[in-house]
Design a protein around this motif. Structure first.
Motif, PDB file in Angstrom:
ATOM      1  N   ILE A  13       0.845  -1.201   0.000  1.00  0.00           N
ATOM      2  CA  ILE A  13       0.000   0.000   0.000  1.00  0.00           C
ATOM      3  C   ILE A  13       0.877   1.247   0.000  1.00  0.00           C
ATOM      4  O   ILE A  13       1.694   1.450   0.896  1.00  0.00           O
ATOM      5  CB  ILE A  13      -0.932   0.015   1.230  1.00  0.00           C
ATOM      6  CG1 ILE A  13      -1.782  -1.249   1.268  1.00  0.00           C
ATOM      7  CG2 ILE A  13      -1.820   1.259   1.200  1.00  0.00           C
ATOM      8  CD1 ILE A  13      -2.587  -1.401   2.530  1.00  0.00           C
ATOM      9  N   SER A  14       0.693   2.082  -1.009  1.00  0.00           N
ATOM     10  CA  SER A  14       1.424   3.351  -1.091  1.00  0.00           C
ATOM     11  C   SER A  14       0.512   4.495  -0.657  1.00  0.00           C
ATOM     12  O   SER A  14      -0.715   4.388  -0.760  1.00  0.00           O
ATOM     13  CB  SER A  14       1.925   3.601  -2.524  1.00  0.00           C
ATOM     14  OG  SER A  14       0.840   3.615  -3.436  1.00  0.00           O
ATOM     15  N   PRO A  15       1.085   5.592  -0.161  1.00  0.00           N
ATOM     16  CA  PRO A  15       0.257   6.713   0.329  1.00  0.00           C
ATOM     17  C   PRO A  15      -0.568   7.351  -0.781  1.00  0.00           C
ATOM     18  O   PRO A  15      -0.255   7.230  -1.969  1.00  0.00           O
ATOM     19  CB  PRO A  15       1.296   7.706   0.870  1.00  0.00           C
ATOM     20  CG  PRO A  15       2.532   6.903   1.070  1.00  0.00           C
ATOM     21  CD  PRO A  15       2.513   5.831   0.030  1.00  0.00           C
ATOM     22  N   ASN A  16      -1.612   8.037  -0.376  1.00  0.00           N
ATOM     23  CA  ASN A  16      -2.448   8.780  -1.318  1.00  0.00           C
ATOM     24  C   ASN A  16      -1.720  10.064  -1.728  1.00  0.00           C
ATOM     25  O   ASN A  16      -1.423  10.900  -0.873  1.00  0.00           O
ATOM     26  CB  ASN A  16      -3.791   9.127  -0.648  1.00  0.00           C
ATOM     27  CG  ASN A  16      -4.787   9.751  -1.615  1.00  0.00           C
ATOM     28  OD1 ASN A  16      -4.418  10.354  -2.610  1.00  0.00           O
ATOM     29  ND2 ASN A  16      -6.070   9.587  -1.309  1.00  0.00           N
ATOM     30  N   PRO A  17      -1.420  10.243  -3.023  1.00  0.00           N
ATOM     31  CA  PRO A  17      -0.706  11.463  -3.445  1.00  0.00           C
ATOM     32  C   PRO A  17      -1.542  12.728  -3.292  1.00  0.00           C
ATOM     33  O   PRO A  17      -1.014  13.834  -3.367  1.00  0.00           O
ATOM     34  CB  PRO A  17      -0.398  11.191  -4.924  1.00  0.00           C
ATOM     35  CG  PRO A  17      -1.462  10.231  -5.363  1.00  0.00           C
ATOM     36  CD  PRO A  17      -1.743   9.375  -4.162  1.00  0.00           C
ATOM     37  N   PHE A  18      -2.840  12.551  -3.083  1.00  0.00           N
ATOM     38  CA  PHE A  18      -3.735  13.703  -2.941  1.00  0.00           C
ATOM     39  C   PHE A  18      -4.041  14.001  -1.479  1.00  0.00           C
ATOM     40  O   PHE A  18      -4.931  14.781  -1.172  1.00  0.00           O
ATOM     41  CB  PHE A  18      -5.043  13.460  -3.700  1.00  0.00           C
ATOM     42  CG  PHE A  18      -4.849  13.064  -5.132  1.00  0.00           C
ATOM     43  CD1 PHE A  18      -4.177  13.905  -6.010  1.00  0.00           C
ATOM     44  CD2 PHE A  18      -5.319  11.851  -5.602  1.00  0.00           C
ATOM     45  CE1 PHE A  18      -3.983  13.543  -7.324  1.00  0.00           C
ATOM     46  CE2 PHE A  18      -5.135  11.480  -6.922  1.00  0.00           C
ATOM     47  CZ  PHE A  18      -4.457  12.321  -7.784  1.00  0.00           C
ATOM     48  N   GLN A  19      -3.307  13.357  -0.569  1.00  0.00           N
ATOM     49  CA  GLN A  19      -3.538  13.553   0.868  1.00  0.00           C
ATOM     50  C   GLN A  19      -3.381  15.036   1.223  1.00  0.00           C
ATOM     51  O   GLN A  19      -2.311  15.616   1.034  1.00  0.00           O
ATOM     52  CB  GLN A  19      -2.527  12.726   1.662  1.00  0.00           C
ATOM     53  CG  GLN A  19      -2.473  13.014   3.148  1.00  0.00           C
ATOM     54  CD  GLN A  19      -3.791  12.774   3.854  1.00  0.00           C
ATOM     55  OE1 GLN A  19      -4.395  13.713   4.351  1.00  0.00           O
ATOM     56  NE2 GLN A  19      -4.231  11.532   3.891  1.00  0.00           N
ATOM     57  N   SER A  85      -9.925  11.917  -9.432  1.00  0.00           N
ATOM     58  CA  SER A  85     -10.835  12.903  -8.856  1.00  0.00           C
ATOM     59  C   SER A  85     -11.591  12.323  -7.669  1.00  0.00           C
ATOM     60  O   SER A  85     -11.723  12.963  -6.626  1.00  0.00           O
ATOM     61  CB  SER A  85     -11.825  13.385  -9.924  1.00  0.00           C
ATOM     62  OG  SER A  85     -12.765  14.271  -9.371  1.00  0.00           O
ATOM     63  N   ASP A  86     -12.060  11.087  -7.817  1.00  0.00           N
ATOM     64  CA  ASP A  86     -12.792  10.429  -6.729  1.00  0.00           C
ATOM     65  C   ASP A  86     -11.879  10.185  -5.529  1.00  0.00           C
ATOM     66  O   ASP A  86     -12.281  10.372  -4.374  1.00  0.00           O
ATOM     67  CB  ASP A  86     -13.379   9.096  -7.203  1.00  0.00           C
ATOM     68  CG  ASP A  86     -14.514   9.281  -8.191  1.00  0.00           C
ATOM     69  OD1 ASP A  86     -15.143  10.356  -8.164  1.00  0.00           O
ATOM     70  OD2 ASP A  86     -14.752   8.360  -8.988  1.00  0.00           O
ATOM     71  N   SER A  87     -10.633   9.752  -5.811  1.00  0.00           N
ATOM     72  CA  SER A  87      -9.682   9.476  -4.744  1.00  0.00           C
ATOM     73  C   SER A  87      -9.348  10.750  -3.970  1.00  0.00           C
ATOM     74  O   SER A  87      -9.291  10.745  -2.733  1.00  0.00           O
ATOM     75  CB  SER A  87      -8.401   8.873  -5.327  1.00  0.00           C
ATOM     76  OG  SER A  87      -7.442   8.635  -4.315  1.00  0.00           O
TER      77      SER A  87
END
Length: 257
Positions: A13-19, A85-87
């Motif tokens: 699991i990699s981090p969310n780039p949109f965090q 966009s959803d993420s």
């Protein structure tokens, strides 16, 4: 692909780039890790398949960090098919629902939505359950100079302070008032009152300057010579009449006598 609930290696699991969250409270993460060690992970993470490797986190950054700190090798996830966009929207909504994003993190989140998804202020407001002016005012905070943004992030000033500082003409003036706020512990109401008094003084001074300029103009026309007039609050002043030769001097003396 329908949503899938499964257990996967945590390293996939990699981090969310949109965090949107930039700062995480280490004490809270440690406490959550202790809880996970004792009780397990109660709520699964939300992930989506990654185009590069494994899965990309959509929601649950704190839980992922805490689970790693707790030493978990595998973790329960809910796998969803999601667009960028959803993420992004899911990450922002999750953090906003926690109500502890600082104002700058929140503003940067809205900016991301606009830049990456071309959403309007109205659409973001509707999506987030906010008013359009709230979104617009939040984004205006990003117009502050970096030191003021830092002060807002650190809680040294409030959003109310920040919005008032945005009304000032120069960055230097904003910084001067920032120091006054922190040194004198000015409330938003006190700052608003002080800025109003400053504006009134400047307006009064400007009107007085216009009056003096008009008087100088009339005297210069009457005497045919350059005139400088200074005038203080105490009704004291100085009138300087400039002449360049003896002829002008004698003509001035004759007019005055």
């Amino acid at each position: 692909m329908t949503d899938q609930l499964k257990t996967v290696p945590i390293d996939l699991i990699s981090p969310n780039p949109f965090q949107p969250r930039l700062h995480f409270n280490t004490q809270e993460i440690a406490e959550l890790a202790q809880s996970i060690s004792e009780n397990g992970l109660i709520q699964p993470l939300i992930v989506r398949p990654s185009d590069i490797f494994g899965y990309e986190l959509v929601a649950g950054e704190r839980r992922l960090r805490a689970a790693k700190l707790a030493g978990l090798k595998e973790i329960d996830v809910l796998i969803k098919e999601m667009t960028d966009s959803d993420s992004m929207r899911q990450a922002i909504i999750e953090n906003l629902q926690r109500s502890d994003l600082n104002p700058i993190e929140e503003a940067k989140s809205y900016k991301q939505l606009i830049e990456r998804t071309q959403m309007t202020h109205e659409e973001i407001a509707s999506s987030m359950g906010k008013s359009r002016p709230y979104i617009s005012n939040s984004l205006r905070l990003l117009n502050l100079d970096y030191p003021l943004q830092e002060a807002l992030e650190a809680g040294q000033i409030s959003q109310g302070h920040a919005r008032l500082l945005l009304s000032l003409d120069s960055n230097q003036e904003q910084m001067n008032w920032l120091h006054k706020i922190t040194n004198d512990k000015l409330s938003v109401h006190q700052l608003e009152k002080a800025l109003k008094e400053q504006k009134e003084k400047r307006s009064k001074k400007k009107r007085k300057n216009i009056f003096i300029e008009e008087q100088e103009k009339q005297l210069s026309q009457s005497l045919g010579l350059k005139v400088d007039l200074t005038y203080s609050k105490e009704a004291k002043g100085k009138l300087t009449i400039n002449f360049s030769n003896q002829e002008d001097f004698h003509r001035l003396i004759n007019k005055l006598l």
